[in-house]
Write a protein that holds these residues in place. Structure first.
Motif, mmCIF file in Angstrom:
data_model
loop_
_atom_site.group_PDB
_atom_site.id
_atom_site.type_symbol
_atom_site.label_atom_id
_atom_site.label_comp_id
_atom_site.label_asym_id
_atom_site.label_seq_id
_atom_site.Cartn_x
_atom_site.Cartn_y
_atom_site.Cartn_z
ATOM 1 N N TYR A 183 0.830 -1.203 0.000
ATOM 2 C CA TYR A 183 0.000 0.000 0.000
ATOM 3 C C TYR A 183 0.865 1.254 0.000
ATOM 4 C CZ TYR A 183 -3.233 3.576 1.490
ATOM 5 O OH TYR A 183 -3.954 4.725 1.568
ATOM 6 N N GLU A 184 2.003 1.193 0.629
ATOM 7 C CA GLU A 184 2.899 2.350 0.691
ATOM 8 C C GLU A 184 3.289 2.803 -0.713
ATOM 9 O OE1 GLU A 184 7.290 3.591 2.453
ATOM 10 O OE2 GLU A 184 6.541 1.570 2.716
ATOM 11 N N GLN A 185 3.586 1.852 -1.592
ATOM 12 C CA GLN A 185 3.972 2.178 -2.974
ATOM 13 C C GLN A 185 2.799 2.826 -3.718
ATOM 14 O OE1 GLN A 185 7.001 1.849 -4.046
ATOM 15 N NE2 GLN A 185 6.831 2.065 -6.240
ATOM 16 N N VAL A 186 1.611 2.276 -3.542
ATOM 17 C CA VAL A 186 0.418 2.822 -4.198
ATOM 18 C C VAL A 186 0.129 4.230 -3.680
ATOM 19 C CG1 VAL A 186 -2.055 2.502 -4.573
ATOM 20 C CG2 VAL A 186 -0.541 0.525 -4.582
ATOM 21 N N ALA A 187 0.221 4.426 -2.379
ATOM 22 C CA ALA A 187 -0.034 5.749 -1.781
ATOM 23 C C ALA A 187 1.004 6.760 -2.246
ATOM 24 C CB ALA A 187 -0.040 5.646 -0.259
ATOM 25 N N ARG A 188 2.246 6.337 -2.383
ATOM 26 C CA ARG A 188 3.303 7.244 -2.840
ATOM 27 C C ARG A 188 3.016 7.700 -4.274
ATOM 28 N NH1 ARG A 188 8.279 4.431 -1.729
ATOM 29 N NH2 ARG A 188 7.980 5.172 0.382
ATOM 30 N N VAL A 189 2.610 6.766 -5.145
ATOM 31 C CA VAL A 189 2.286 7.126 -6.537
ATOM 32 C C VAL A 189 1.094 8.073 -6.581
ATOM 33 C CG1 VAL A 189 1.414 6.190 -8.714
ATOM 34 C CG2 VAL A 189 3.304 5.053 -7.546
ATOM 35 N N MET A 190 0.074 7.800 -5.755
ATOM 36 C CA MET A 190 -1.096 8.680 -5.733
ATOM 37 C C MET A 190 -0.722 10.076 -5.237
ATOM 38 S SD MET A 190 -3.972 6.018 -4.331
ATOM 39 C CE MET A 190 -5.094 7.301 -3.882
ATOM 40 N N SER A 191 0.159 10.152 -4.259
ATOM 41 C CA SER A 191 0.600 11.444 -3.739
ATOM 42 C C SER A 191 1.370 12.228 -4.804
ATOM 43 C CB SER A 191 1.474 11.230 -2.515
ATOM 44 O OG SER A 191 2.031 12.439 -2.087
ATOM 45 N N ILE A 192 2.249 11.565 -5.529
ATOM 46 C CA ILE A 192 3.010 12.229 -6.596
ATOM 47 C C ILE A 192 2.059 12.743 -7.672
ATOM 48 C CG2 ILE A 192 4.668 11.826 -8.455
ATOM 49 C CD1 ILE A 192 6.089 9.851 -6.551
ATOM 50 N N ALA A 193 1.069 11.930 -8.030
ATOM 51 C CA ALA A 193 0.109 12.338 -9.057
ATOM 52 C C ALA A 193 -0.722 13.532 -8.586
ATOM 53 C CB ALA A 193 -0.803 11.169 -9.408
ATOM 54 N N ALA A 194 -1.149 13.518 -7.343
ATOM 55 C CA ALA A 194 -1.957 14.627 -6.824
ATOM 56 C C ALA A 194 -1.148 15.912 -6.762
ATOM 57 C CB ALA A 194 -2.503 14.271 -5.445
#
Length: 139
Positions: free
Chosen positions: A112-123
């Motif tokens: 989940y950490e990897q997914v959350a990091r990608v979502m944060s970068i995109a946002a």
């Protein structure tokens, strides 16, 4: 509560007071039951999230499909990508088309950490439409 008086008038009047003691007793018992059971209701349950069983959503707008494998490797529209390359690529896509959608296709065992990091970068890059792609086939 007065059950009688010292004066003997010979006539018994009906008692006009409500007896609230049994009501208070019942409310205290219910309060204790809720105090005991409330922590049990917040206990988290480990679940394996199911696959979605719906009709695939076909989008007409510009979108970026980003796949995340269980080992943490990233794929931008099928091509390998690095985490440090995502921010400029997201910003470039948003600059071309502000309504660009990000479709995340994460492996079931991906952290989940990897997914959350990608979502944060995109946002942070300005992507406002982020969605998850699931496997619509039934198990």
């Amino acid at each position: 509560m007065a059950f009688g008086s010292m004066q003997d008038s010979g006539r018994q009047a009906p008692m006009s007071e409500i007896n609230v003691v049994p009501l208070v007793d019942v409310m205290l018992v219910l309060l204790i039951i809720f105090i005991i059971t409330a922590p049990l209701l917040t206990h988290s349950v480990r679940i394996d999230l199911p696959k979605a069983e719906n009709v695939p959503n076909i989008t007409q707008t510009e979108h970026v499909e980003l796949a995340i494998r269980a080992d943490g490797s990233l794929f931008w529209n099928g091509e390998p990508a690095e985490l440090n390359q995502l921010a400029p690529r997201f910003a470039a896509k948003v600059g071309q088309e502000p309504k660009t959608e990000l479709h995340l296709r994460a492996d079931k065992l991906a952290h989940y950490e990897q997914v959350a990091r990608v979502m944060s970068i995109a946002a942070k890059a300005g992507m406002t439409r982020i969605g998850f792609i699931t496997d619509p086939s039934s198990q």
